[in-house]
Design a protein around this motif. Structure first.
Motif, PDB file in Angstrom:
ATOM      1  N   CYS A   1      13.057 -12.050   5.661  1.00  0.00           N
ATOM      2  CA  CYS A   1      13.159 -11.343   6.893  1.00  0.00           C
ATOM      3  C   CYS A   1      11.921 -10.555   7.474  1.00  0.00           C
ATOM      4  N   GLY A   2      10.850 -10.455   6.493  1.00  0.00           N
ATOM      5  CA  GLY A   2       9.629  -9.874   7.149  1.00  0.00           C
ATOM      6  C   GLY A   2       9.856  -8.549   6.649  1.00  0.00           C
ATOM      7  N   ILE A   3      10.392  -8.153   5.613  1.00  0.00           N
ATOM      8  CA  ILE A   3      10.502  -6.595   5.082  1.00  0.00           C
ATOM      9  C   ILE A   3      10.046  -6.721   3.645  1.00  0.00           C
ATOM     10  N   SER A   4       9.453  -5.785   3.405  1.00  0.00           N
ATOM     11  CA  SER A   4       8.367  -5.606   2.296  1.00  0.00           C
ATOM     12  C   SER A   4       9.241  -4.312   1.452  1.00  0.00           C
ATOM     13  N   THR A   5       9.263  -4.528  -0.072  1.00  0.00           N
ATOM     14  CA  THR A   5      10.127  -3.518  -0.462  1.00  0.00           C
ATOM     15  C   THR A   5       9.304  -2.832  -1.730  1.00  0.00           C
ATOM     16  N   ILE A   6       9.514  -1.469  -1.792  1.00  0.00           N
ATOM     17  CA  ILE A   6       9.167  -0.537  -2.860  1.00  0.00           C
ATOM     18  C   ILE A   6      10.190  -0.014  -3.670  1.00  0.00           C
ATOM     19  N   PHE A   7       9.944   0.050  -4.899  1.00  0.00           N
ATOM     20  CA  PHE A   7      11.236   0.471  -5.760  1.00  0.00           C
ATOM     21  C   PHE A   7      10.724   1.749  -6.515  1.00  0.00           C
ATOM     22  N   GLU A   8      11.715   2.794  -6.464  1.00  0.00           N
ATOM     23  CA  GLU A   8      11.390   4.013  -7.243  1.00  0.00           C
ATOM     24  C   GLU A   8      12.483   4.582  -7.970  1.00  0.00           C
TER      25      GLU A   8
ATOM     26  N   SER B   1       0.758  -1.053   0.063  1.00  0.00           N
ATOM     27  CA  SER B   1       0.074  -0.185   0.003  1.00  0.00           C
ATOM     28  C   SER B   1       0.813   1.195  -0.030  1.00  0.00           C
ATOM     29  N   SER B   2       0.340   2.288  -0.814  1.00  0.00           N
ATOM     30  CA  SER B   2       1.113   3.595  -0.941  1.00  0.00           C
ATOM     31  C   SER B   2       1.240   4.324   0.568  1.00  0.00           C
ATOM     32  N   ASP B   3       0.401   4.070   1.247  1.00  0.00           N
ATOM     33  CA  ASP B   3       0.106   4.978   2.520  1.00  0.00           C
ATOM     34  C   ASP B   3       0.742   4.179   3.662  1.00  0.00           C
ATOM     35  N   VAL B   4       1.487   2.992   3.339  1.00  0.00           N
ATOM     36  CA  VAL B   4       2.061   2.467   4.434  1.00  0.00           C
ATOM     37  C   VAL B   4       3.391   2.973   5.085  1.00  0.00           C
ATOM     38  N   SER B   5       3.645   2.735   6.391  1.00  0.00           N
ATOM     39  CA  SER B   5       4.839   3.601   6.970  1.00  0.00           C
ATOM     40  C   SER B   5       6.141   2.635   6.463  1.00  0.00           C
ATOM     41  N   TYR B   6       7.054   3.572   6.002  1.00  0.00           N
ATOM     42  CA  TYR B   6       8.208   2.977   5.434  1.00  0.00           C
ATOM     43  C   TYR B   6       9.443   3.960   5.590  1.00  0.00           C
ATOM     44  N   TYR B   7      10.515   3.556   5.296  1.00  0.00           N
ATOM     45  CA  TYR B   7      11.775   4.233   5.270  1.00  0.00           C
ATOM     46  C   TYR B   7      12.184   4.267   4.028  1.00  0.00           C
TER      47      TYR B   7
ATOM     48  N   LYS C   1      11.120  -0.617  10.780  1.00  0.00           N
ATOM     49  CA  LYS C   1      10.330  -0.541   9.627  1.00  0.00           C
ATOM     50  C   LYS C   1      10.108  -1.740   9.071  1.00  0.00           C
ATOM     51  N   GLN C   2       8.845  -2.059   8.588  1.00  0.00           N
ATOM     52  CA  GLN C   2       8.732  -3.384   7.895  1.00  0.00           C
ATOM     53  C   GLN C   2       8.628  -3.215   6.232  1.00  0.00           C
ATOM     54  N   THR C   3       8.807  -2.071   6.075  1.00  0.00           N
ATOM     55  CA  THR C   3       8.472  -1.530   4.484  1.00  0.00           C
ATOM     56  C   THR C   3       9.972  -0.687   4.259  1.00  0.00           C
TER      57      THR C   3
ATOM     58  N   GLU D   1      22.913  -3.871   4.610  1.00  0.00           N
ATOM     59  CA  GLU D   1      22.801  -2.832   5.202  1.00  0.00           C
ATOM     60  C   GLU D   1      21.430  -2.083   5.130  1.00  0.00           C
ATOM     61  N   ILE D   2      20.593  -2.469   3.977  1.00  0.00           N
ATOM     62  CA  ILE D   2      19.235  -2.028   4.182  1.00  0.00           C
ATOM     63  C   ILE D   2      18.335  -2.662   5.310  1.00  0.00           C
ATOM     64  N   LEU D   3      18.661  -4.266   5.613  1.00  0.00           N
ATOM     65  CA  LEU D   3      18.076  -4.948   6.566  1.00  0.00           C
ATOM     66  C   LEU D   3      18.475  -4.454   7.968  1.00  0.00           C
ATOM     67  N   GLU D   4      19.569  -3.918   7.937  1.00  0.00           N
ATOM     68  CA  GLU D   4      20.128  -3.597   9.433  1.00  0.00           C
ATOM     69  C   GLU D   4      19.206  -2.362   9.628  1.00  0.00           C
ATOM     70  N   GLU D   5      19.198  -1.385   8.760  1.00  0.00           N
ATOM     71  CA  GLU D   5      18.678   0.089   8.824  1.00  0.00           C
ATOM     72  C   GLU D   5      17.278  -0.265   9.326  1.00  0.00           C
ATOM     73  N   ALA D   6      16.605  -1.231   8.475  1.00  0.00           N
ATOM     74  CA  ALA D   6      15.117  -1.254   8.604  1.00  0.00           C
ATOM     75  C   ALA D   6      14.841  -1.841  10.200  1.00  0.00           C
ATOM     76  N   VAL D   7      15.573  -2.860  10.667  1.00  0.00           N
ATOM     77  CA  VAL D   7      15.328  -3.318  11.997  1.00  0.00           C
ATOM     78  C   VAL D   7      15.562  -2.088  12.895  1.00  0.00           C
ATOM     79  N   ASN D   8      16.695  -1.492  12.662  1.00  0.00           N
ATOM     80  CA  ASN D   8      17.051  -0.404  13.721  1.00  0.00           C
ATOM     81  C   ASN D   8      15.889   0.624  13.940  1.00  0.00           C
TER      82      ASN D   8
END
Length: 311
Positions: A304-311, A237-243, A274-276, A264-271
């Protein structure tokens, strides 16, 4: 006493009678055995999700110490279009796995962790690369079956629909939808078979030994859908909370570089809890390296339970 005398049958030519009896016995034996002879295969068969794709292979299947090997290009054509070779490594990405293996090593790296395997990838004298495909079931999320007696290799994806049925009585599996067709296997009463499709009064099935053939559908019972088609079409979803993570200036040309960026992305998402993750890449997205990065990042992070959006 009866006035009617029984006539005795006299055999004028005992040899002719003996020949006639012999012919009759041979015919009876032939008719009786016609429905019990099992057709023997000379070569190995590869079945993927209820389809025999053996004819599509360009190289022979190899068996070493009960490990099944397929040639690299056959795997790329028939099983895994994402597989590629980089330097000394063979790399692939499936739905949730990124795997890398090197030639002559009894280990495979799955999502960054080393896993021991029985066989090892090797190169033939002709320069062909063979991979231990029977050891890759964890990577591709498939059930793998090798039946030496019937020379069948079955690869069954857990994401594909599967329907089963039981036999009401012991039957002979037919090669074609015809009573006069060759017999492939004797299937015992109560055995389960995979139901594939229907052809008039016949059911196309796959037995527990991997043979694909036909049985009379009215002799089957207890039809059960074991699993539905689970092909994923995940949309975030476009309105999901992500970093956001901008990788434009990152080096993603080689596998090892891509792996470091993904970790590196995984580590930052965990810290950041964020799940997206929204991954930004402002360079040419049509390059082979970015396409591979997208596949590998999506699979690795998803596991690892992290969803991705590519831009």
């Amino acid at each position: 006493m009866s006035k009617h005398k029984k006539k005795k049958i006299r055999i004028k030519d005992p040899k002719r009678l003996l020949i006639l009896l012999t012919i009759i016995i041979i015919i009876v034996i032939a008719i009786a055995s016609k429905n019990s002879n099992i057709k023997k295969k000379e070569n190995l068969s590869l079945i993927i999700n209820n389809e025999d794709i053996t004819s599509k292979l360009e190289n022979e299947i190899l068996i070493k110490d009960e490990v099944v090997y397929l040639e690299y290009n056959d795997i790329k054509k028939c099983i895994d279009s994402n597989i590629y070779q980089e330097d000394e490594k063979i790399i692939t990405s499936s739905n949730k796995k990124v795997a890398a293996l090197e030639l002559e090593k009894n280990a495979i790296e799955i999502n960054g962790s080393a896993v021991q395997i029985k066989g090892q990838a090797f190169k033939t004298e002709e320069g062909k690369i063979y991979l231990p495909v029977s050891e890759l079931s964890n990577v591709y999320d498939v059930e793998f079956l090798y039946v030496p007696e019937y020379k069948n290799i079955v690869i069954d994806s857990y994401s594909n629909r599967l329907e089963k049925a039981d036999l009401k009585k012991t039957l002979l599996l037919k090669e074609e939808a015809s009573k006069s067709s060759a017999n492939l296997e004797k299937v015992e009463k109560g055995s389960s078979v995979v139901y594939i499709s229907e052809q008039k009064s016949w059911a196309k099935v796959r037995t527990q030994n991997g043979n694909i053939g036909y049985l009379k559908k009215n002799k089957l019972t207890n039809f059960v859908v074991v699993r539905e088609d689970m092909q994923e079409t995940e949309q975030v979803s476009s309105d999901v909370s992500y970093y956001e993570k901008d990788i434009t200036k990152k080096n993603i040309e080689k596998y090892e570089n891509r792996k470091k960026v993904i970790e590196e992305i995984l580590e930052e998402a965990v810290n950041k809890k964020k799940q997206t993750v929204k991954i930004i890449f402002k360079n040419n997205k049509d390059t082979e390296s970015f396409k591979r990065f997208k596949l590998e990042a999506t699979a690795f992070l998803k596991e690892c339970g992290i969803s991705t959006i590519f831009e």
